[in-house]
Each structure stands twice: as C-alpha cells, then as structure tokens.
Design an enzyme around this catalytic site. Structure first.
Site, PDB file in Angstrom:
ATOM      1  N   GLY A  23       5.274  11.583   0.409  1.00 43.59           N
ATOM      2  CA  GLY A  23       3.847  11.926   0.366  1.00 43.59           C
ATOM      3  C   GLY A  23       3.514  13.038   1.349  1.00 43.59           C
ATOM      4  N   TYR A 178      -4.065  -4.189  -1.498  1.00 40.18           N
ATOM      5  CA  TYR A 178      -3.728  -3.164  -0.495  1.00 40.18           C
ATOM      6  C   TYR A 178      -3.285  -3.856   0.801  1.00 40.18           C
ATOM      7  CZ  TYR A 178      -4.100   0.917   2.589  1.00 40.18           C
ATOM      8  OH  TYR A 178      -3.818   1.926   3.490  1.00 40.18           O
TER       9      TYR A 178
HETATM   10  N1  LIG Z   1      -6.222   7.573   5.930  1.00 38.93           N
HETATM   11  C1  LIG Z   1      -6.353   6.401   6.515  1.00 38.93           C
HETATM   12  O1  LIG Z   1      -7.397   6.083   7.110  1.00 38.93           O
HETATM   13  C2  LIG Z   1      -5.227   5.418   6.500  1.00 38.93           C
HETATM   14  C3  LIG Z   1      -5.419   4.217   7.182  1.00 38.93           C
HETATM   15  C4  LIG Z   1      -4.379   3.313   7.228  1.00 38.93           C
HETATM   16  C5  LIG Z   1      -3.174   3.590   6.618  1.00 38.93           C
HETATM   17  N2  LIG Z   1      -3.024   4.761   5.944  1.00 38.93           N
HETATM   18  C6  LIG Z   1      -1.718   4.982   5.288  1.00 38.93           C
HETATM   19  O2  LIG Z   1      -1.280   6.293   5.559  1.00 38.93           O
HETATM   20  C7  LIG Z   1      -0.400   6.735   4.518  1.00 38.93           C
HETATM   21  C8  LIG Z   1      -0.747   8.167   4.125  1.00 38.93           C
HETATM   22  O3  LIG Z   1      -2.044   8.171   3.566  1.00 38.93           O
HETATM   23  P1  LIG Z   1      -3.073   9.369   3.768  1.00 38.93           P
HETATM   24  O4  LIG Z   1      -4.254   8.819   4.466  1.00 38.93           O
HETATM   25  O5  LIG Z   1      -2.395  10.554   4.298  1.00 38.93           O
HETATM   26  O6  LIG Z   1      -3.516   9.577   2.235  1.00 38.93           O
HETATM   27  P2  LIG Z   1      -3.336  10.811   1.220  1.00 38.93           P
HETATM   28  O7  LIG Z   1      -3.870  12.051   1.811  1.00 38.93           O
HETATM   29  O8  LIG Z   1      -3.905  10.323  -0.064  1.00 38.93           O
HETATM   30  O9  LIG Z   1      -1.761  10.930   1.079  1.00 38.93           O
HETATM   31  C9  LIG Z   1      -1.008   9.979   0.383  1.00 38.93           C
HETATM   32  C10 LIG Z   1       0.259  10.640  -0.107  1.00 38.93           C
HETATM   33  O10 LIG Z   1       1.018   9.651  -0.838  1.00 38.93           O
HETATM   34  C11 LIG Z   1       1.414  10.254  -2.056  1.00 38.93           C
HETATM   35  N3  LIG Z   1       1.685   9.298  -3.123  1.00 38.93           N
HETATM   36  C12 LIG Z   1       0.838   8.442  -3.721  1.00 38.93           C
HETATM   37  N4  LIG Z   1       1.453   7.785  -4.721  1.00 38.93           N
HETATM   38  C13 LIG Z   1       2.719   8.252  -4.758  1.00 38.93           C
HETATM   39  C14 LIG Z   1       3.849   7.990  -5.582  1.00 38.93           C
HETATM   40  N5  LIG Z   1       3.777   7.152  -6.619  1.00 38.93           N
HETATM   41  N6  LIG Z   1       5.003   8.634  -5.318  1.00 38.93           N
HETATM   42  C15 LIG Z   1       5.087   9.532  -4.318  1.00 38.93           C
HETATM   43  N7  LIG Z   1       4.054   9.843  -3.521  1.00 38.93           N
HETATM   44  C16 LIG Z   1       2.881   9.205  -3.739  1.00 38.93           C
HETATM   45  C17 LIG Z   1       0.244  11.154  -2.416  1.00 38.93           C
HETATM   46  O11 LIG Z   1       0.593  12.081  -3.428  1.00 38.93           O
HETATM   47  P3  LIG Z   1      -0.554  12.742  -4.374  1.00 38.93           P
HETATM   48  O12 LIG Z   1      -1.201  13.813  -3.560  1.00 38.93           O
HETATM   49  O13 LIG Z   1       0.244  13.226  -5.517  1.00 38.93           O
HETATM   50  O14 LIG Z   1      -1.519  11.639  -4.727  1.00 38.93           O
HETATM   51  C18 LIG Z   1      -0.007  11.788  -1.065  1.00 38.93           C
HETATM   52  O15 LIG Z   1       0.917  12.808  -0.822  1.00 38.93           O
HETATM   53  C19 LIG Z   1      -0.522   5.705   3.392  1.00 38.93           C
HETATM   54  O16 LIG Z   1       0.594   4.860   3.421  1.00 38.93           O
HETATM   55  C20 LIG Z   1      -1.779   4.929   3.770  1.00 38.93           C
HETATM   56  O17 LIG Z   1      -1.746   3.589   3.309  1.00 38.93           O
HETATM   57  C21 LIG Z   1      -4.023   5.681   5.868  1.00 38.93           C
END
Ligand SMILES: NC(=O)c1ccc[n+]([C@@H]2O[C@H](COP(=O)([O-])OP(=O)(O)OC[C@H]3O[C@@H](n4cnc5c(N)ncnc54)[C@H](OP(=O)(O)O)[C@@H]3O)[C@@H](O)[C@H]2O)c1
Length: 307
Positions: A23, A178
């Site tokens: 990701g 989730y």
């Molecule tokens: N943001 C927060 O507040 C927060 C809080 C707690 C935990 N997290 C965790 O942090 C991590 C990163 O999230 P983020 O906040 O950076 O969100 P984000 O900007 O939506 O990034 C998520 C990434 O995961 C990729 N992804 C989703 N489904 C996938 C699949 N089937 N195969 C390969 N890649 C996939 C997305 O690709 P696409 O662009 O193609 O969708 C994107 O690159 C996640 O594990 C999330 O649970 C985030």
C-alpha cells in the site's frame, strides 16, 4: 537512540537494504516509502493499482531523483496475486531487510475477496499473513531483517470469534470487522515474535499504529454534507499522513527497537506526538487467541511458515 529522542533525521544510511511497503501509493505507506527512498534504500512499492503506484513513484522521484524504486503489483485480496508478487520479487532480489505490512481498508460494506473471505479481514490480516509466510525464507536468509504490521487503536473494539471468524453467520458490522482485523494484526505480531525467539532467528517483528491520521482511509467513512467542513477542521489537529507514518517508519528502521513491541504516537492518538512504545489491550496478548488465529490463518491461506 533512546525512546522519545528518535527522529527521522537519525535514520542511518539504508543503502543496500531492500524494503517492501504494501500500500505504498497512498497515505502512511507512501510517506514511509518516501523516507526509505531518501535514505537510499531500494524500495518495492507493492500496490494493487499500477497507475496509482506510477503516480506515487513519480512524486518520490521528483523530490529524490536518485531513488531506487520498483513497482511490483500486489492485490492482497487475491492469494494468486500474492503468489505472483512473491515469485517476481524472488526473481529480482536475494535479500529482504524489511517487510512493512501497511496496506489496509477500513469500515467497508460487506464484501468478499477473490478467495471468498470477508474483505477487511481478508486484506488486513489474512493477505498479509500469506505474504509474510511466503517471504519468510528470504527474511530468514537476511541478517537482521524485520517485519512490521500496521494495526490501529481500533483493535480495542475488535472481538475474536473462532466459530465465525469471517462474519458468515453473525450479522456483519463494518466496525467490528475492522476491529477484528486490527486485533488480528497484533495477535499475529506477538505470536510470530514468540516463534522467532523460540527458534533463535535473527528477525525482529513489531507492530505500529498512526493514532488518527488524515489519509485517504477516511474515504471509507463517507464524510459528506455538513460533516465535510467539520472534518476538514478536525483534520488540522490530527496527524498528517507523514506524522502518522512515523511509528511504522521507526519500527521498520530504528536499530534500537525491540522485537515484539508496538509503536504509536505518545499520548492521545489524535495528537501529533513522537513515536514511542505503546500498549495494546489484554486480548491482543492472549496466547490462546494467538494460537487459534495462527492455526486458522494457516488453514485459510494454505500457507505455513518454515521456521
Ligand atoms: N489513517 C488512520 O487514521 C489510520 C488509523 C489506524 C490505522 N491505520 C492503518 O494504516 C494503514 C495505512 O492506511 P492509510 O491511513 O495510509 O490509508 P490509505 O491512504 O487508504 O492507504 C491504504 C493503502 O492500502 C492499499 N490497499 C488497500 N487494499 C489493498 C489490496 N487489496 N491490496 C493491496 N493494497 C491495498 C491502498 O491502495 P489503493 O490506493 O489502491 O486503495 C493504499 O495504498 C492501514 O493498515 C490502516 O488500517 C490508519
């Protein structure tokens, strides 16, 4: 570097290190990949959309033109795609220093992966379990390698259910699902750490969380109408993608971190604080849960770790 004093500026030269970021095209994964590229690591952008991965690569190259970046397609909702990713990676590289299991989806409506798993648990936990198991031989061969799983404060609302792990019988709740997937990330981390220690392997395994960060993950919350400007105001006070990525960056490359620990922002999750070791809840440390999840994950993914 001791505890709160750690800063990105302290990261040593990463030349020669090979790092996979799942990701990597967006949010925390993108920021982490950018920092690793700045420090001269070879970074594999493991992304499901080549177009989005190309855009991310271009953005990093613009700032750090000498970056060593490679895109390898990876869709975590397909065991076949994971297998193909690992094959391509193994043909190109003979070492793997860091596997950053960052990709994820949040609070989506019910849906199934290509292999018939509920999507949030399928992508966030089982996909990463399968990926890690297949890359494990290479991690074992690489001295001082590391695995980092990205969890969330939302692990606290997760409840394990080994009779119906994928919401096939009970009513689906996007929040509970989730939460379960993020609790699974921690159970997996701690169990893998125990097994690695038992075998005396030179691999560290850690978990990290960003607190609350303003990334495109929020698109899943469908914030519309009057809530939109309110969210934009709120977003000024929470972590940016960059500050939210610091715990997973530190867990990935700080030489002084301990295996089996969990990094997150110090204090309240909303605040932009330094990445430090944080606590996860009691359920995440339950060995009986971890063992059941391990067995279930092996069965569902048809993958076993070769310790
Ligand atoms: N943001 C927060 O507040 C927060 C809080 C707690 C935990 N997290 C965790 O942090 C991590 C990163 O999230 P983020 O906040 O950076 O969100 P984000 O900007 O939506 O990034 C998520 C990434 O995961 C990729 N992804 C989703 N489904 C996938 C699949 N089937 N195969 C390969 N890649 C996939 C997305 O690709 P696409 O662009 O193609 O969708 C994107 O690159 C996640 O594990 C999330 O649970 C985030």
């Amino acid at each position: 570097m001791k505890s709160e004093k750690w800063m990105v500026e302290h990261i040593q030269d990463l030349k020669g290190k090979v790092i996979i970021v799942t990701g990597a095209n967006s949010g925390l994964g993108f920021e982490a990949a950018k920092v690793f590229a700045k420090k001269d690591a070879t970074v594999i952008l493991a992304c499901r959309s080549i177009t989005r991965a190309e855009t991310a690569k271009e953005k990093i190259m613009k700032v750090y033109p000498k970056s060593q970046l490679m895109i390898i397609p990876l869709d975590l909702e397909s065991f076949e795609s994971i297998k193909v990713f690992v094959n391509i990676f193994q043909q190109k590289f003979t070492r793997l220093d860091v596997l950053l299991n960052n990709a994820g989806i949040m609070t989506v409506p019910y849906g199934k992966t290509e292999d018939g798993l509920e999507r949030q648990n399928g992508i966030n936990h089982y996909g990463h379990f399968a990926l890690t198991a297949q890359l494990f031989p290479l991690l074992k061969k690489t001295a001082g390698s590391r695995i980092v799983n990205v969890s969330s404060v939302a692990h606290r609302m997760g409840k394990m259910n080994f009779v119906d792990p994928l919401f096939e019988k009970q009513r689906y709740s996007k929040f509970k699902s989730y939460g379960r997937s993020k609790l699974s990330n921690l159970l997996f981390t701690y169990e893998l750490d125990r097994r690695i220690r038992e075998k005396g392997l030179d691999i560290k395994v850690l978990a990290a969380h960003p607190g609350v960060a303003d990334t495109s993950l929020m698109r899943y919350m469908n914030i519309n109408g009057i809530l939109k400007p309110l969210y934009r105001l709120f977003a000024k006070f929470i972590n940016t993608a960059y500050t939210g990525a610091l715990p997973e960056i530190r867990a990935s490359v700080d030489p002084d971190v301990q295996s089996g620990t969990y990094y997150g922002p110090k204090g309240l999750p909303f605040t932009k604080k330094k990445p430090v070791v944080v606590k996860s809840n009691k359920a995440s440390h339950r060995v009986d849960y971890a063992l059941k999840l391990w067995e279930l994950s092996e069965k569902i993914t048809n993958q076993k770790f070769e310790f």
